[in-house]
Design a protein around this motif. Sequence first.
Motif, mmCIF file in Angstrom:
data_model
loop_
_atom_site.group_PDB
_atom_site.id
_atom_site.type_symbol
_atom_site.label_atom_id
_atom_site.label_comp_id
_atom_site.label_asym_id
_atom_site.label_seq_id
_atom_site.Cartn_x
_atom_site.Cartn_y
_atom_site.Cartn_z
ATOM 1 N N GLU A 248 -11.056 -42.215 24.652
ATOM 2 C CA GLU A 248 -10.408 -40.926 24.384
ATOM 3 C C GLU A 248 -11.139 -40.219 23.245
ATOM 4 O O GLU A 248 -11.252 -40.754 22.141
ATOM 5 C CB GLU A 248 -8.942 -41.147 24.004
ATOM 6 N N TRP A 249 -11.674 -39.032 23.541
ATOM 7 C CA TRP A 249 -12.403 -38.311 22.500
ATOM 8 C C TRP A 249 -11.401 -37.754 21.492
ATOM 9 O O TRP A 249 -10.394 -37.145 21.875
ATOM 10 C CB TRP A 249 -13.242 -37.189 23.099
ATOM 11 N N PRO A 250 -11.618 -37.969 20.193
ATOM 12 C CA PRO A 250 -10.626 -37.527 19.199
ATOM 13 C C PRO A 250 -10.460 -36.012 19.178
ATOM 14 O O PRO A 250 -11.437 -35.274 19.107
ATOM 15 C CB PRO A 250 -11.208 -38.034 17.872
ATOM 16 N N ARG A 251 -9.225 -35.568 19.263
ATOM 17 C CA ARG A 251 -8.922 -34.150 19.234
ATOM 18 C C ARG A 251 -8.081 -33.842 17.995
ATOM 19 O O ARG A 251 -7.318 -34.690 17.533
ATOM 20 C CB ARG A 251 -8.183 -33.729 20.501
ATOM 21 N N PRO A 252 -8.188 -32.633 17.457
ATOM 22 C CA PRO A 252 -7.391 -32.280 16.272
ATOM 23 C C PRO A 252 -5.892 -32.339 16.580
ATOM 24 O O PRO A 252 -5.469 -32.100 17.718
ATOM 25 C CB PRO A 252 -7.827 -30.846 15.961
ATOM 26 N N GLU A 253 -5.108 -32.637 15.556
ATOM 27 C CA GLU A 253 -3.657 -32.704 15.693
ATOM 28 C C GLU A 253 -3.015 -31.583 14.884
ATOM 29 O O GLU A 253 -3.237 -31.470 13.687
ATOM 30 C CB GLU A 253 -3.147 -34.062 15.197
ATOM 31 N N ARG A 254 -2.229 -30.764 15.557
ATOM 32 C CA ARG A 254 -1.552 -29.639 14.896
ATOM 33 C C ARG A 254 -0.268 -30.121 14.227
ATOM 34 O O ARG A 254 0.507 -30.873 14.817
ATOM 35 C CB ARG A 254 -1.237 -28.565 15.928
ATOM 36 N N GLN A 255 -0.059 -29.692 12.987
ATOM 37 C CA GLN A 255 1.146 -30.054 12.236
ATOM 38 C C GLN A 255 1.640 -28.821 11.488
ATOM 39 O O GLN A 255 1.191 -28.534 10.382
ATOM 40 C CB GLN A 255 0.854 -31.193 11.249
ATOM 41 N N ASN A 256 2.573 -28.068 12.117
ATOM 42 C CA ASN A 256 3.107 -26.836 11.519
ATOM 43 C C ASN A 256 1.970 -25.891 11.139
ATOM 44 O O ASN A 256 1.187 -25.502 11.987
ATOM 45 C CB ASN A 256 4.002 -27.164 10.320
ATOM 46 N N ASN A 257 1.844 -25.563 9.857
ATOM 47 C CA ASN A 257 0.788 -24.647 9.422
ATOM 48 C C ASN A 257 -0.458 -25.392 8.951
ATOM 49 O O ASN A 257 -1.111 -24.987 7.973
ATOM 50 C CB ASN A 257 1.293 -23.739 8.293
ATOM 51 N N SER A 258 -0.768 -26.444 9.625
ATOM 52 C CA SER A 258 -1.972 -27.210 9.276
ATOM 53 C C SER A 258 -2.466 -27.955 10.511
ATOM 54 O O SER A 258 -1.800 -27.996 11.549
ATOM 55 C CB SER A 258 -1.677 -28.200 8.145
ATOM 56 N N LEU A 259 -3.641 -28.527 10.361
ATOM 57 C CA LEU A 259 -4.283 -29.245 11.460
ATOM 58 C C LEU A 259 -5.066 -30.395 10.860
ATOM 59 O O LEU A 259 -5.674 -30.260 9.792
ATOM 60 C CB LEU A 259 -5.192 -28.277 12.219
ATOM 61 N N VAL A 260 -5.069 -31.541 11.517
ATOM 62 C CA VAL A 260 -5.826 -32.706 11.060
ATOM 63 C C VAL A 260 -7.016 -32.906 11.993
ATOM 64 O O VAL A 260 -6.856 -33.056 13.203
ATOM 65 C CB VAL A 260 -4.950 -33.974 11.038
ATOM 66 N N GLY A 261 -8.203 -32.858 11.411
ATOM 67 C CA GLY A 261 -9.432 -33.074 12.172
ATOM 68 C C GLY A 261 -10.138 -34.334 11.715
ATOM 69 O O GLY A 261 -9.663 -35.054 10.831
ATOM 70 N N ARG A 262 -11.295 -34.589 12.328
ATOM 71 C CA ARG A 262 -12.048 -35.800 12.006
ATOM 72 C C ARG A 262 -13.541 -35.483 11.952
ATOM 73 O O ARG A 262 -14.037 -34.663 12.736
ATOM 74 C CB ARG A 262 -11.790 -36.872 13.056
ATOM 75 N N ILE A 263 -14.253 -36.125 11.037
ATOM 76 C CA ILE A 263 -15.707 -35.978 10.943
ATOM 77 C C ILE A 263 -16.349 -36.800 12.055
ATOM 78 O O ILE A 263 -16.132 -38.020 12.149
ATOM 79 C CB ILE A 263 -16.234 -36.434 9.575
ATOM 80 N N LEU A 264 -17.154 -36.150 12.904
ATOM 81 C CA LEU A 264 -17.795 -36.835 14.024
ATOM 82 C C LEU A 264 -19.146 -37.426 13.646
ATOM 83 O O LEU A 264 -19.477 -38.548 14.030
ATOM 84 C CB LEU A 264 -17.992 -35.864 15.189
ATOM 85 N N CYS A 265 -19.939 -36.661 12.916
ATOM 86 C CA CYS A 265 -21.285 -37.133 12.569
ATOM 87 C C CYS A 265 -21.885 -36.219 11.513
ATOM 88 O O CYS A 265 -21.333 -35.157 11.182
ATOM 89 C CB CYS A 265 -22.198 -37.181 13.810
ATOM 90 N N ALA A 266 -23.012 -36.639 10.969
ATOM 91 C CA ALA A 266 -23.793 -35.809 10.044
ATOM 92 C C ALA A 266 -25.090 -35.436 10.742
ATOM 93 O O ALA A 266 -25.720 -36.273 11.387
ATOM 94 C CB ALA A 266 -24.088 -36.561 8.750
ATOM 95 N N ASP A 267 -25.485 -34.163 10.633
ATOM 96 C CA ASP A 267 -26.751 -33.773 11.244
ATOM 97 C C ASP A 267 -27.908 -34.053 10.286
ATOM 98 O O ASP A 267 -27.718 -34.621 9.195
ATOM 99 C CB ASP A 267 -26.719 -32.314 11.704
ATOM 100 N N SER A 268 -29.117 -33.666 10.673
ATOM 101 C CA SER A 268 -30.302 -34.001 9.881
ATOM 102 C C SER A 268 -30.352 -33.260 8.548
ATOM 103 O O SER A 268 -31.130 -33.630 7.667
ATOM 104 C CB SER A 268 -31.574 -33.710 10.681
ATOM 105 N N PHE A 269 -29.529 -32.224 8.369
ATOM 106 C CA PHE A 269 -29.448 -31.509 7.099
ATOM 107 C C PHE A 269 -28.358 -32.082 6.197
ATOM 108 O O PHE A 269 -28.184 -31.625 5.067
ATOM 109 C CB PHE A 269 -29.167 -30.025 7.332
#
Length: 257
Positions: free
Chosen positions: A156-177
């Motif tokens: 299951e690909w992680p999707r953001p979770e909505r919580q009232n006036n906020s949202l919880v996301g997740r860091i997937l990766c860091a790019d070359s920069f």
Amino acid sequence: ITLTTDFGRDSHYVAAMKGVMLSVNPAATIVDISHGITPQNIAQGAFVLGEAARWFPRDSIHVAVIDPGVGTNRRIVYARVGDQQYICPDNGLLSYVCRNRRPEKSIEVTNRSLFLTEVSNTFHGRDIMAPVAARLSIGVPPEQLGAPLESLKIFEWPRPERQNNSLVGRILCADSFGNLISNVRREDLPSDIEPAYFFVETAQHQFDGIVKTYLESPPGTPVALFGSSGLLELAIVQGNAALQLQIPVGDSFGVRW
């Protein structure tokens, strides 16, 4: 044919795979997507593969080798998803590609007549996936690779979770920069809120507002913005957020408004 691996830049492994493919099809066009995937990081490989593959011409063949289970009974699979073709271990590498759709065709790669004569226990990228991809590129039909599969190993690909006036996301990766790419898309946030009124919060850092470009803030400033993939990124202007902020890949963060 494209290649995505965790082999790094300095080993002979990538060149060996290209040599096998060119021996089968000297006219093949081989493109490196990335060989800088963190070793054995299937989720990172899935993301990088999925973000790049969609820009390639129809019927391109994408070979992905992030394969901690090499030599075990894990399967090697062929899949057609949309207008693209994939060959990889069946270990979740197609999870990002398949996050919103099922493969049109899935086949277990078992036809040994398409492999190299000798198959090592530690390098199926060279001995199985490379020759199979090259043979597909000269017209061998996918149906000759093996038997159809009912399903693939997809997490299951992680999707953001909505919580009232906020949202919880997740860091997937860091790019070359060193920019930290998350799973939050523009459409996940309310469209009637001005970008300046979003506040991005990690365990130790806060980013006030979402900017449009890096240079809207002075050098050294932490910023949040939507990058070329349409995903929210945490960055440091002319810096390296992955190194300087020490936010691990996989960490969650909040966006409030």
